[in-house]
Design an enzyme around this catalytic site. Structure first.
Site, PDB file in Angstrom:
ATOM      1  N   PRO A 239       0.841  -1.202   0.000  1.00 47.20           N
ATOM      2  CA  PRO A 239       0.000   0.000   0.000  1.00 47.20           C
ATOM      3  C   PRO A 239       0.879   1.257   0.000  1.00 47.20           C
ATOM      4  O   PRO A 239       1.493   1.602   1.000  1.00 47.20           O
ATOM      5  CB  PRO A 239      -0.811  -0.126   1.297  1.00 47.20           C
ATOM      6  N   ASP A 415       5.672   2.555   2.494  1.00 49.64           N
ATOM      7  CA  ASP A 415       4.784   1.409   2.724  1.00 49.64           C
ATOM      8  C   ASP A 415       3.928   1.733   3.943  1.00 49.64           C
ATOM      9  O   ASP A 415       4.430   1.800   5.068  1.00 49.64           O
ATOM     10  CB  ASP A 415       5.672   0.175   2.967  1.00 49.64           C
ATOM     11  N   HIS A 416       2.654   1.908   3.695  1.00 51.65           N
ATOM     12  CA  HIS A 416       1.774   2.382   4.759  1.00 51.65           C
ATOM     13  C   HIS A 416       1.525   1.317   5.835  1.00 51.65           C
ATOM     14  O   HIS A 416       0.992   1.605   6.897  1.00 51.65           O
ATOM     15  CB  HIS A 416       0.443   2.856   4.151  1.00 51.65           C
ATOM     16  N   ARG A 417       1.946   0.072   5.578  1.00 52.70           N
ATOM     17  CA  ARG A 417       1.821  -0.946   6.624  1.00 52.70           C
ATOM     18  C   ARG A 417       2.866  -0.721   7.698  1.00 52.70           C
ATOM     19  O   ARG A 417       2.720  -1.160   8.835  1.00 52.70           O
ATOM     20  CB  ARG A 417       2.039  -2.352   6.029  1.00 52.70           C
TER      21      ARG A 417
END
Ligand code: CAO
Length: 443
Positions: A239, A415-417
């Site tokens: 993401p 990386d939004h995680r």
């Protein structure tokens, strides 16, 4: 005195005739001792014929598709002056043998070789391309893998053209195939509908464009095919969010230009990129989650204590990302020299698999070309990438008046995680502050 050497096919075991599947060198090319010249493939093994000495290839006697046997002269080499070699020589062959659970036993001596090959296999290169990519392309875009590996990949339904080989000259190993399949399986839950497309999207229909006008079809280079599949994987499986910012590099540019003479005296050129590398290292130290990778099971974060920076390099064959190591321990001029050296090797197609490995964070600089911003794709397993566009003059209000300042556009994809938006904004701000006063990098 330099001497012309006949390079002959050495003893290659019980093979009558073996196919030439790759010619890895060209006439007039300088080669180092032990550098691979040809790849041969029988139904049992893949063999590389290395150069017995350093020198220049003056004649190639074989081409892809030829069949050769022991004693055949395959090339002439003008050995460098220091080489002390007989006028005719056979090279030591590196053999990768088919490892079959059943069927004919593998000769003892070759079994040992297999062990060595397997033991030396490094982790798959995170991104893109091998030194042999040009040669492979010229061999009809065929992936570089032994018959056993081809069969193994076929059994698992893996497309070799989408796999990056991690062994010498980009050869695909059993571990590369396994890693590829593992990755495909872990991405599988996202897929549904059995269309072969993720997320149940309908597949693209075959279109006959010639119905609408004149067309020309060009094959993609091996690098383009490989990078394409990695980019698609990373784009779909991570993401992405991109944070934009600008750094005031007015002072940094004055300092850079002021030291250009010094760089020239060392035979190099000081571009803004080494400054960005140093600023990124400072920011990675300040925000360790950016210098990390998610474990493949997604359960933990691996924080790295080293600072290896990948640099996207544009080549005629496509994008490659070699890695500059230990950038925290190097000065600006040293980084400038290394950058020039590695990007030249990238453009000459001479990068080795190890040049692509171990990156922590990537910089993609399009500043030399232009543009105002873009959304770079993260180079997994890294968790962030910095895109840099062209600097430009902008009037900035200093509280009393507008002053002309040189601004550098930054585009950080993350990386939004692993990274939340606030951290990304702080990271990018910090980067911009480091570049605004590059002396702070030293603090
Ligand atoms: N703003 C303004 N000028 C810039 C700049 C910036 N952000 N970055 C570089 N420049 C200038 C340099 O100073 C140099 O100027 P001179 O010609 O006057 O010396 C000129 O642009 C060309 O620089 P360069 O490209 O030769 O060197 P570099 O260190 O900036 O970059 C490299 C090296 C290898 C990264 C670059 O050549 C390259 O390949 N860039 C493309 C990367 C790419 O394709 N990314 C896209 C990935 S996503 O598909």
């Amino acid at each position: 005195m330099s001497k012309v050497i006949e390079i002959r096919i050495p003893d290659i075991g019980d093979f009558d005739g073996v196919d030439v599947i790759e010619v890895l060198v060209a006439i007039d090319q300088e080669v180092a001792k032990e550098e691979s010249l040809f790849t041969l493939e029988s139904d049992k093994a893949t063999m590389e014929i290395p150069s017995p000495e350093s020198g220049v290839i003056t004649e190639l006697k074989i081409a892809v598709g030829d069949v050769v046997k022991e004693g055949d002269v395959v090339a002439l080499l003008m050995a460098s002056a220091e080489a002390d070699t007989p006028a005719e020589t056979k090279a030591e062959v590196e053999v990768e043998v088919e490892v079959e659970p059943e069927g004919e036993p593998i000769p003892e001596v070759l079994n040992e070789e297999v062990e060595t090959v397997v033991a030396e296999v490094p982790q798959p290169a995170p991104v893109i391309a091998s030194a042999s990519s040009k040669a492979v392309t010229s061999a009809g875009g065929m992936a570089h893998a032994s018959p056993a590996i081809r069969r193994f990949a076929r059994e698992l339904g893996a497309n070799l053209n989408q796999i990056v080989g991690s062994a010498r000259a980009g050869r695909i190993t059993r571990d590369d195939v396994k890693a590829f399949v593992k990755q495909a399986l872990s991405a599988a839950p996202a897929s549904s509908g059995g269309s072969g497309m993720p997320f149940g999207l309908p597949p693209l229909r075959e279109t006959d464009f010639s119905k609408f006008g004149q067309i020309e079809t060009q094959s993609l280079s091996r690098i383009q095919k490989l990078s394409g599949s990695f980019l698609a994987r990373n784009w779909i499986s991570i993401p992405h969010v991109t944070q934009f910012d600008e750094a005031d590099i007015t002072e940094m540019e004055a300092f850079r230009k002021g030291n250009q003479e010094l760089a020239r005296a060392r035979g190099t050129k000081l571009t803004p990129l080494p400054f960005m590398i140093k600023a990124c290292v400072a920011a990675l130290k300040q925000f360790p989650r950016f210098n990390a990778s998610l474990s493949t099971d997604g359960e933990s974060l691996v924080l790295k204590k080293y600072f290896h920076i990948g640099i996207a390099v544009d080549t005629d064959d496509g994008l490659v990302v070699p890695v500059l190591r230990n950038c925290d321990q190097k000065g600006l001029l040293e980084l400038a020299e290394e950058l020039a050296e590695v990007s030249q090797r990238a453009r000459d197609g001479k990068l080795l698999p190890k040049d692509f490995q171990g990156g922590c964070f990537t910089i993609s600089s399009l500043g030399g070309i232009g543009g105002t911003a873009f959304t770079p794709i993260i180079n997994a397993p890294e968790v962030a990438i910095l895109g840099v566009s062209r600097s430009y003059m902008k009037p900035l209000w200093n509280g009393m008046e507008f002053r002309p300042r040189l601004m550098l556009p930054l585009s950080l994809s993350y990386d939004h995680r692993v990274i939340d938006g606030a951290s990304a904004a702080r990271f990018t701000r910090y980067l911009a502050e480091m570049m605004a006063d590059i002396r702070r990098v030293m603090l």
